[in-house]
Design an enzyme around this catalytic site. Structure first.
Site, PDB file in Angstrom:
ATOM      1  N   ARG A 184     -35.089 -25.075 -48.315  1.00  0.00           N
ATOM      2  CA  ARG A 184     -34.363 -25.805 -47.271  1.00  0.00           C
ATOM      3  C   ARG A 184     -35.311 -26.644 -46.420  1.00  0.00           C
ATOM      4  O   ARG A 184     -35.173 -26.747 -45.200  1.00  0.00           O
ATOM      5  CB  ARG A 184     -33.562 -24.831 -46.388  1.00  0.00           C
ATOM      6  CG  ARG A 184     -32.509 -24.024 -47.135  1.00  0.00           C
ATOM      7  CD  ARG A 184     -31.424 -24.907 -47.739  1.00  0.00           C
ATOM      8  NE  ARG A 184     -30.460 -24.098 -48.478  1.00  0.00           N
ATOM      9  CZ  ARG A 184     -30.533 -23.857 -49.782  1.00  0.00           C
ATOM     10  NH1 ARG A 184     -31.524 -24.359 -50.496  1.00  0.00           N
ATOM     11  NH2 ARG A 184     -29.614 -23.136 -50.377  1.00  0.00           N
ATOM     12  N   SER A 233     -23.698 -23.314 -43.298  1.00  0.00           N
ATOM     13  CA  SER A 233     -24.580 -22.176 -43.041  1.00  0.00           C
ATOM     14  C   SER A 233     -25.402 -22.433 -41.776  1.00  0.00           C
ATOM     15  O   SER A 233     -26.082 -23.452 -41.666  1.00  0.00           O
ATOM     16  CB  SER A 233     -25.524 -21.946 -44.227  1.00  0.00           C
ATOM     17  OG  SER A 233     -24.796 -21.570 -45.378  1.00  0.00           O
ATOM     18  N   GLU A 303     -30.669 -23.294 -39.834  1.00  0.00           N
ATOM     19  CA  GLU A 303     -30.484 -24.289 -40.896  1.00  0.00           C
ATOM     20  C   GLU A 303     -29.818 -25.528 -40.322  1.00  0.00           C
ATOM     21  O   GLU A 303     -30.073 -26.643 -40.747  1.00  0.00           O
ATOM     22  CB  GLU A 303     -29.656 -23.709 -42.044  1.00  0.00           C
ATOM     23  CG  GLU A 303     -29.550 -24.646 -43.232  1.00  0.00           C
ATOM     24  CD  GLU A 303     -29.095 -23.949 -44.506  1.00  0.00           C
ATOM     25  OE1 GLU A 303     -28.437 -24.620 -45.318  1.00  0.00           O
ATOM     26  OE2 GLU A 303     -29.400 -22.760 -44.700  1.00  0.00           O
TER      27      GLU A 303
END
Length: 324
Positions: A184, A233, A303
């Site tokens: 990520r 998320s 995130e």
């Protein structure tokens, strides 16, 4: 030191620097209209370029002392209540939203192209390996920046090269290795604005690709609150565990602060139940981080990207927990 001013005053101050631009300059643009959370303050000035050439001209025209931030379709973005100072660039679907087949197993997509559209184009072309994009509610620019992934596949596995402009408006071509991908995360310079990327998949049967996309969609509808005002998320998965499991163990499922709630369906999804401010949402996120740290010793990492300024007296600090 540059400080927050009114967007109309900012444009007036800069005079005719932007004459000749074909894109749209909007002062005091309400970011609640852009983000999927439907919360947050304004962008002092938003620019939506007509195409890459127009974006380059804009970047060359903005004096160095003025900050420039780039946002995508707003799916994983939280803008704080006092807004974003300087300029916000948002790539238009018309200028940066196309996807085309450029080789047997290659696709080129603009940075404003929705991930789902790339998955659909790959299906039509019989190119396997892009089904995971069918389940990611974002755009290609964000996927490139964050190495978006789902269902065991990540963006870095498909990227061949990325086209970008730097702060001075000059073009750069970055290889997969140049992107410096991690979980990520991309190591590409923060001031680069991605405009398009070349992707590569593998030969596939259209029936098999469609089945994989259907499975992705069914999974999302079953376990994720996709019809809510959410940013997807909220936290990255910690090593050796899942964020939702740690949140659940810490009593975070369904937790509310103001109009913000951790979804009862999937407790790593933060939602605006209808009245949440950006302050509510970020405070809830930091409260969850505090609870998980106290319960398991794990530091969850955001995130969702948080941008902009707090209202004076309403700052949110890391691991700030409310006694709930």
């Amino acid at each position: 030191m540059y400080s927050l001013v009114d967007g109309e005053a900012l444009l007036k101050k800069l005079g005719d620097r932007f004459s000749g631009l074909r894109g749209r300059l909007t002062p005091n643009m309400g970011m609640e209209k852009v983000t999927w959370f439907r919360a947050g303050g304004p962008a002092e000035v938003m620019f939506q370029p007509a195409d890459e050439e127009d974006l380059s001209a804009f970047l060359k025209a903005v004096p160095d002392e003025y900050p420039i931030l780039t946002v995508g379709i707003g799916s994983n973005l939280l803008v704080r209540d006092a807004g974003i100072r300087g300029f916000v660039v948002r790539l238009s679907a018309k200028g940066f939203g196309e996807v085309e087949r450029v080789g047997d197993m290659q696709l080129r997509a603009g940075a404003a192209t929705p991930d789902k559209r790339v998955a659909a184009a790959a299906l039509e072309a019989g190119i396997a390996g892009f089904h995971f994009y069918h389940g990611i509610p974002g755009g290609i620019g964000g996927a490139l920046r964050m190495n978006a992934g789902a269902n065991g596949v990540e963006t870095r596995e498909r990227v061949v090269e990325v086209r970008a402009l730097d702060r001075k408006g000059d073009v750069h071509i970055l290889s997969n290795a140049d992107m410096g991908y991690g979980y990520r995360h991309s190591g590409a310079a923060n001031d680069l604005i991605f405009t398009s990327a070349l992707f590569e998949g593998a030969p596939g049967d259209r029936g098999d690709i469609q089945s994989a996309m259907d499975a992705v969609q069914q999974h999302r509808e079953t376990v994720q609150p996709i019809r809510e005002k959410t940013g997807g998320s909220t936290f990255k998965n910690p090593e050796g565990s899942s964020a939702w499991k740690e949140i659940d163990k810490a009593g975070g499922r369904g937790l509310m602060i103001g109009g913000a709630q951790m979804s009862p369906m999937h407790c790593n999804f933060m939602i605006n139940t209808g009245t949440a401010s950006a302050h509510d949402l970020e405070t809830l996120g930091e409260t969850i981080r505090s609870r998980v740290l106290q319960n398991s010793g794990i530091k969850l990492h955001w995130e969702i990207k948080r941008l902009g300024l707090f209202r004076p007296g309403h700052e949110v600090h890391e691991f700030m927990g409310q006694l709930l």
